[in-house]
Scaffold this motif. Structure first.
Motif, short mmCIF file in Angstrom:
data_model
loop_
_atom_site.label_atom_id
_atom_site.label_comp_id
_atom_site.label_asym_id
_atom_site.label_seq_id
_atom_site.Cartn_x
_atom_site.Cartn_y
_atom_site.Cartn_z
N GLY A 74 0.80 -1.23 0.00
CA GLY A 74 0.00 0.00 0.00
C GLY A 74 0.82 1.27 0.00
O GLY A 74 0.36 2.32 0.46
N ILE A 75 2.05 1.21 -0.55
CA ILE A 75 2.95 2.36 -0.55
C ILE A 75 3.11 2.88 -1.97
O ILE A 75 3.45 2.12 -2.88
N ASP A 76 2.86 4.16 -2.17
CA ASP A 76 3.08 4.79 -3.45
C ASP A 76 4.53 5.26 -3.52
O ASP A 76 4.98 6.03 -2.67
N GLY A 83 8.44 12.08 1.05
CA GLY A 83 8.41 12.22 2.50
C GLY A 83 7.48 11.29 3.23
O GLY A 83 7.44 11.29 4.46
N ALA A 84 6.74 10.44 2.49
CA ALA A 84 5.83 9.52 3.16
C ALA A 84 6.58 8.49 4.01
O ALA A 84 6.00 7.90 4.93
N TRP A 85 7.87 8.32 3.73
CA TRP A 85 8.66 7.37 4.54
C TRP A 85 8.76 7.81 5.99
O TRP A 85 9.09 7.00 6.87
N LYS A 86 8.46 9.07 6.30
CA LYS A 86 8.55 9.57 7.68
C LYS A 86 7.39 9.10 8.55
O LYS A 86 7.39 9.35 9.76
N TRP A 205 11.81 -2.91 9.86
CA TRP A 205 12.96 -2.49 9.05
C TRP A 205 13.14 -0.98 9.09
O TRP A 205 12.17 -0.23 8.97
N TYR A 206 14.37 -0.54 9.30
CA TYR A 206 14.67 0.89 9.18
C TYR A 206 14.61 1.30 7.72
O TYR A 206 14.49 0.46 6.81
N ARG A 207 14.68 2.59 7.47
CA ARG A 207 14.47 3.12 6.12
C ARG A 207 15.66 3.95 5.65
O ARG A 207 16.45 4.43 6.45
#
Length: 401
Positions: A74-76, A83-86, A205-207
């Motif tokens: 569900g990730i674009d 910035g959605a990774w934040k 998991w870290y990003r």
């Protein structure tokens, strides 16, 4: 505990071990970092990228595979890079071994962001435990960490820094370029600690995980590095992890204090360059073989640990090393013992390789995992058959990518 991030003979001095390691690391030459790299002209890619369509085709397939994996969760991809990774919503934090995703965000790890990712208080805990049970040798004397000689690419080129983002902010660890037996001379594999890529039992998991070999190659202080050219921060470029693997024990039992997962606190990254097409080993010039025989402390001789300590009195900018004869540390009955050496390196040195000499070769036998609140020693996992299976899977499935 904290998670950081034959016949007998006299102990080798740290300098002696360093000399042997430096000879092994630079034997293959490699590319000397360009002191004044010229940017490509508008619309002109690197020479490597123009060698043919294979690399571009491989990259296109990899990009599509990544987009498909993101979509599955569900990730674009574009929103993620914007910035959605934040968003660290715990319910959506990917944690299973098969769920790792790490899209490249071009230019995210700028030199100033790298310098700011050095707060070890966010990556380690100074919580002490009383779980020290089983067969444990007396605690070693503290061995003061010594600064590595510069330029790092002449003395310890495969050693570098791992940068990543966690819920608390940007973090750092240390790591080592290791040989890939299925891709001799062209390895893209990096060895580090499990807690540098995955939060363990309470997280995922870290990003934005990236590796920079020979970070701050000339050993500049904060002021000097702030004014330095980008290639002085990252002489061999920035390498993004397109896959990571750590032990199931770390994922299921790891904790900020090491926890029951500490004896299994290791990880392997497969990386790709933010720009360019050559392999990591070709670019750096060498890599170290991993020794999975897990030799006993009575046979192992002197171990050298390398890393970038970031907790006081260190600032995370400089590579350091310690050398000591290892003892055993047992955290719980039934678990493998860990190697333990005297060393004053602090958080940020986590994941840094532990090396031993065998003839003219330097072999990686462990990595920094945990240490006490007073920063007098470090402990790392023994790398046996289970670690070898993890490494072999990474080599077989991703090594040729």
């Amino acid at each position: 505990m904290r998670s950081l991030r034959g016949p007998s003979r006299p102990l080798l001095a740290a300098a002696s071990l360093t000399t042997a390691l430096a000879l092994a690391l630079t034997a293959c030459g490699g590319e000397t970092p360009d002191p004044d790299p010229k940017p490509a002209a508008e619309g002109q890619g690197s020479a490597e990228a123009q060698e043919g369509g294979k690399e571009s085709g491989d990259r296109a397939r990899a990009a599509k595979d990544l987009a498909d994996r993101l979509k599955k969760h569900g990730i674009d991809a574009e929103r993620w890079k914007d910035g959605a990774w934040k968003d660290w919503d715990k319910d959506d934090w990917l944690r299973e071994a098969k769920d790792f995703v790490n899209p490249v965000i071009q230019g995210l790890w700028k030199p100033e962001r790298m310098r700011g990712a050095e707060d070890p208080g966010k990556t380690v805990t100074t919580k002490d435990t009383t779980a020290d049970q089983g067969q444990t040798d007396p605690a070693p004397r503290a061995v003061p960490a010594e600064r590595e000689q510069t330029p790092y690419h002449d003395h310890a080129a495969p050693v570098g820094k791992v940068f990543f983002d966690a819920p608390a902010g940007s973090m750092v660890c240390s790591a080592t370029v290791v040989k890939d037996p299925r891709n001799p001379g062209k390895s893209n594999l990096v060895w580090t600690a499990g807690h540098c890529v995955h939060a363990g039992a309470e997280g995922g998991w870290y990003r934005n995980i990236a590796f920079v070999p020979s970070y701050n190659d000339l050993g500049k202080d904060a002021a000097g590095l702030a004014a330095a050219a980008p290639h002085e921060s990252a002489p061999y470029g920035t390498w993004w992890a397109d896959w990571a693997a750590t032990s199931n024990e770390w994922i299921g039992q790891g904790a900020g204090s090491g926890g029951a997962g500490a004896p299994y606190d290791y990880a392997v990254l497969h990386v790709k360059p933010e720009s360019g097409a050559k392999s990591l080993e070709e670019t750096v010039g060498n890599a170290l073989e991993v020794d999975f025989r897990a030799p006993g402390t009575e046979r192992i001789g002197t171990l050298g640990a390398w890393g970038y300590p970031a907790g006081p009195p260190y600032d995370g900018l400089l590579m350091h090393r310690c050398a000591d004869r290892p003892g055993r540390l047992s955290l719980a009955p039934g678990q493998p013992t860990m190697y333990r050496i005297g060393c004053t390196m602090t958080g940020g040195s986590s994941g840094g390789g532990w090396f031993r000499q065998e003839g003219k070769k330097s072999l990686l036998v462990s990595n920094t995992s945990i240490g006490p609140a007073d920063n007098t020693w470090l402990a790392g996992p023994q790398l046996g058959r289970q670690a070898e299976r993890l490494f072999d899977m990474m080599s077989q499935k991703y090594g040729g990518s």
